[in-house]
Design an enzyme around this catalytic site. Sequence first.
Site, PDB file in Angstrom:
ATOM      1  CD  GLU A 187      -3.269   6.140  -7.585  1.00  0.00           C
ATOM      2  OE1 GLU A 187      -4.499   6.204  -7.356  1.00  0.00           O
ATOM      3  OE2 GLU A 187      -2.709   5.114  -8.048  1.00  0.00           O
ATOM      4  CG  MET A 192      22.105  -4.931 -13.328  1.00  0.00           C
ATOM      5  SD  MET A 192      23.675  -4.595 -14.176  1.00  0.00           S
ATOM      6  CE  MET A 192      23.476  -2.853 -14.549  1.00  0.00           C
ATOM      7  CG  PHE A 241     -14.406   2.227   1.145  1.00  0.00           C
ATOM      8  CD1 PHE A 241     -14.113   0.941   0.699  1.00  0.00           C
ATOM      9  CD2 PHE A 241     -14.498   3.243   0.200  1.00  0.00           C
ATOM     10  CE1 PHE A 241     -13.927   0.670  -0.643  1.00  0.00           C
ATOM     11  CE2 PHE A 241     -14.315   2.980  -1.154  1.00  0.00           C
ATOM     12  CZ  PHE A 241     -14.029   1.693  -1.576  1.00  0.00           C
TER      13      PHE A 241
END
Length: 592
Positions: free
Chosen positions: A49, A488, A111
């Site tokens: 997602e 970095m 749920f």
Amino acid sequence: MTGADILVESLIRQGSESVFAYPGGASMPLHQALRKCRDRIRTILPRHEQGGGFAAQGVSRTSDQIGVCMATSGPGATNLVTSLADAKMDSVPMIAVTGQVSQKVIGTDAFQETPIVEIARAITKHHYMITADDPDDEESVQEALRSIPRIVKEAYFVARTGRQGPVLIDFPKNIQIAVAESDIDYDPPMFLPGYHPERRKVAQEQVNQVIAAIRRSKKPILYVGGGCIASDAAGELTKFAKRANIPVTMTCMGLGAFPGDDPQSLHMLGMHGTVYSNYAVDEADLLLAFGVRFDDRVTGKLDEFAKHGKIVHVDVDPSEMHKNKEAHIPVIADLKVFLEALNESFTDEDIPETDEWWTQVNEWKEKYPLKYADAGDFILPQYAIEELWRQTVEKDPYICVGVGQHQMFAAQFYKFRKPNHWLSSSGLGTMGFGLPAAMGVQAAHPDSLVVDIDGDGSILMNIQELATLHCEKLPVKVLLLNNQHLGMVVQWEDRFMDGRRANTYLGPVDHPEALGEGEGSHYEETYPNFVQMAQSFGLQAKQVRSKKEFPAALKEMLESDGAYVLDVVCPYQEHVLPMIPSGGTARDIIID
């Protein structure tokens, strides 16, 4: 039509051509509705997602559309949180739709239930939950169904107007599956009391005030940020800068607002900006701050930033005025509206006398150019990006980056000529941004060249999206600058922690590099094997270690038909320079 059908139809009516959606129990009805409309809106299945959220940003940042992502309830919704925070920080419009458990069980720890509206309240511009006042009352449910087009219309309006940002729509399953008993109005009036983001006129007195400050200045500089690109003001900015002959420096978000290879460009300022841009801002007697927020990575020590000059600050968001830095002339306005008024009123008599200033600026440019050492046959990341620029600049490419050294090297060495062609997670600094963002750009611009410049640490955060590239036939090119470290963080360890390695080596723990004791400039074997990984997803891939072989390997990737990963092995000791230490000033800049 069901509630899910109505929402999908509303998305289509608002101009959306694609949605990045990952299904689950609470969003299945939405996916069924998307399936019915697959000839009108493309559903792209990301493999996470978060990847879908960043892909939606890729659409928003490079086109007139607003990107849309969709997830189920619970973990699906929480996986969107980082992409929402990222969009909020960089002022990117985006619509996120989340399935939610049915109203009757909300609050019962059902749920896959999470209160996503509450979780995302501080990281969205606005948020909705589509609910019935009484889920057991049929008329109340019908009223909720009729409200869906209004909510979607408002979400798009809020996302794209004023200071842009992400909007969340949470959609309980009982309303998704409810069936409308009457016709639906898809263009209802909006109800947004108190929200008035009109493009207000700029007072002529303020324009005259700014022009007077410009006319009197001897050492002016334009400091331009992402607001210039968001307001579509790059053309007006360039027109003004060329007419007034004022040097232009840009933030990381502002790159491309002014042509990077124009002689007037001082390129990026701030922590890893050019020496000459930082010196110029430090010495300027007039700072024209257009569409910026005086971010700490730009200003360093606030009290010392641009302290010698008058500050004109133009921004659409009133909350930015005087937030970090006091402005002598604050102008709350859409930057394009302001620049149109400025250009209309600006005359030849208003052009400042900047000959001496340009002499000084050009001396700095000549004395402190962006440079890097000769590393023999090793491929330094700066060289790789310069070669990419040489081979692609005329092809008008879209360049996405992850977060880390490669991001800053790209900002320094790829000179962007146009706005909306550079995509960087600048405010939140989210590793894993580059690959899925490029995925979204490629979906929105199927015939364009899209390149993700990434690091081995960053790309692993969303490496699963290689599957999306293959399955959705999105021919993104990945230039992977692989130094086997979190570069970095390594740089900060080297500069400020005596080189002590603390979990910044990305290989096996029994290798000497794990504690900084290996030579490590060129590994015999890299970990993981990105070529095998890319090939397992169905992509073309190749590793290159030799500078002599790099241009041909790059050309092969760029000319390939499908998605391609070019794994470029780089020495990890290279640092991003110049560098202003955190909280430092332009006078503290590290050059070597």
